[in-house]
Design a protein around this motif. Structure first.
Motif, mmCIF file in Angstrom:
data_model
loop_
_atom_site.group_PDB
_atom_site.id
_atom_site.type_symbol
_atom_site.label_atom_id
_atom_site.label_comp_id
_atom_site.label_asym_id
_atom_site.label_seq_id
_atom_site.Cartn_x
_atom_site.Cartn_y
_atom_site.Cartn_z
ATOM 1 N N GLU A 90 0.844 -1.682 -0.065
ATOM 2 C CA GLU A 90 -0.095 -0.295 -0.044
ATOM 3 C C GLU A 90 0.599 1.599 -0.720
ATOM 4 O O GLU A 90 1.922 0.930 1.084
ATOM 5 N N PRO A 91 0.489 2.269 -0.557
ATOM 6 C CA PRO A 91 1.472 3.229 -1.382
ATOM 7 C C PRO A 91 1.481 4.989 0.270
ATOM 8 O O PRO A 91 0.099 4.541 1.278
ATOM 9 N N LYS A 92 2.403 4.782 -0.002
ATOM 10 C CA LYS A 92 2.345 5.462 2.115
ATOM 11 C C LYS A 92 2.076 7.057 1.922
ATOM 12 O O LYS A 92 1.812 7.463 2.218
ATOM 13 N N LYS A 93 2.340 7.220 0.424
ATOM 14 C CA LYS A 93 1.965 9.249 0.480
ATOM 15 C C LYS A 93 1.307 8.559 -1.280
ATOM 16 O O LYS A 93 2.358 7.976 -2.171
ATOM 17 N N ILE A 94 0.362 9.802 -2.428
ATOM 18 C CA ILE A 94 0.101 9.743 -3.274
ATOM 19 C C ILE A 94 -0.168 10.780 -4.166
ATOM 20 O O ILE A 94 -0.776 11.449 -2.876
ATOM 21 N N GLU A 95 0.814 11.972 -4.814
ATOM 22 C CA GLU A 95 0.710 13.255 -4.912
ATOM 23 C C GLU A 95 -0.240 13.209 -6.605
ATOM 24 O O GLU A 95 0.428 11.875 -7.106
ATOM 25 N N GLN A 96 -0.772 14.173 -6.920
ATOM 26 C CA GLN A 96 -0.699 14.410 -8.207
ATOM 27 C C GLN A 96 0.084 14.830 -8.783
ATOM 28 O O GLN A 96 1.064 15.827 -7.883
ATOM 29 N N ILE A 97 -0.121 15.287 -10.058
ATOM 30 C CA ILE A 97 1.015 15.517 -10.597
ATOM 31 C C ILE A 97 0.445 16.836 -11.362
ATOM 32 O O ILE A 97 -0.910 16.513 -12.336
ATOM 33 N N LYS A 98 0.574 18.117 -11.443
ATOM 34 C CA LYS A 98 0.573 19.070 -11.700
ATOM 35 C C LYS A 98 0.544 19.088 -13.731
ATOM 36 O O LYS A 98 1.907 19.006 -13.891
ATOM 37 N N GLU A 99 0.055 19.299 -14.161
ATOM 38 C CA GLU A 99 0.334 19.868 -15.606
ATOM 39 C C GLU A 99 0.952 21.021 -15.773
ATOM 40 O O GLU A 99 0.480 21.945 -14.997
ATOM 41 N N LYS A 100 1.554 21.121 -16.607
ATOM 42 C CA LYS A 100 2.347 22.801 -17.081
ATOM 43 C C LYS A 100 1.381 23.163 -18.126
ATOM 44 O O LYS A 100 1.109 22.910 -19.048
#
Length: 89
Positions: A79-89
């Motif tokens: 299970e992931p410790k953290k999930i981050e959203q990728i920001k579009e440029k």
């Protein structure tokens, strides 16, 4: 004496699947199905999960026990410790 030391070191190293026992894992099949549950064991060609969810394209099934054949697995991780959203440029 050297052979005995190397043998002892090899026995102390745990295999990848041994590290997963008792942990919540996510398994993705080569066909896109996601399995989430507690990794219990490897039994022959099957990975055994308990308290699992099987997530398909249109449905989610909740099961107490499932065996997933090793040759359908694309990848497996804890299970992931953290999930981050990728920001579009």
């Amino acid at each position: 004496m050297q052979k005995t030391k190397k043998k002892a070191e090899k026995e102390q190293k745990k295999m990848f699947l041994d590290l997963l026992i008792g942990k919540k894992v996510i398994i993705q099949s080569r066909f896109g199905i996601i399995y989430e549950g507690i990794f219990t064991a490897k039994d022959g060609d099957y990975y055994i999960l308990t308290h699992a969810k099987v997530i398909g394209k249109n449905n989610i099934a909740h099961v107490d026990l499932i065996g997933i054949k090793h040759n359908v697995i694309a990848h497996i991780h804890v299970e992931p410790k953290k999930i981050e959203q990728i920001k579009e440029k």
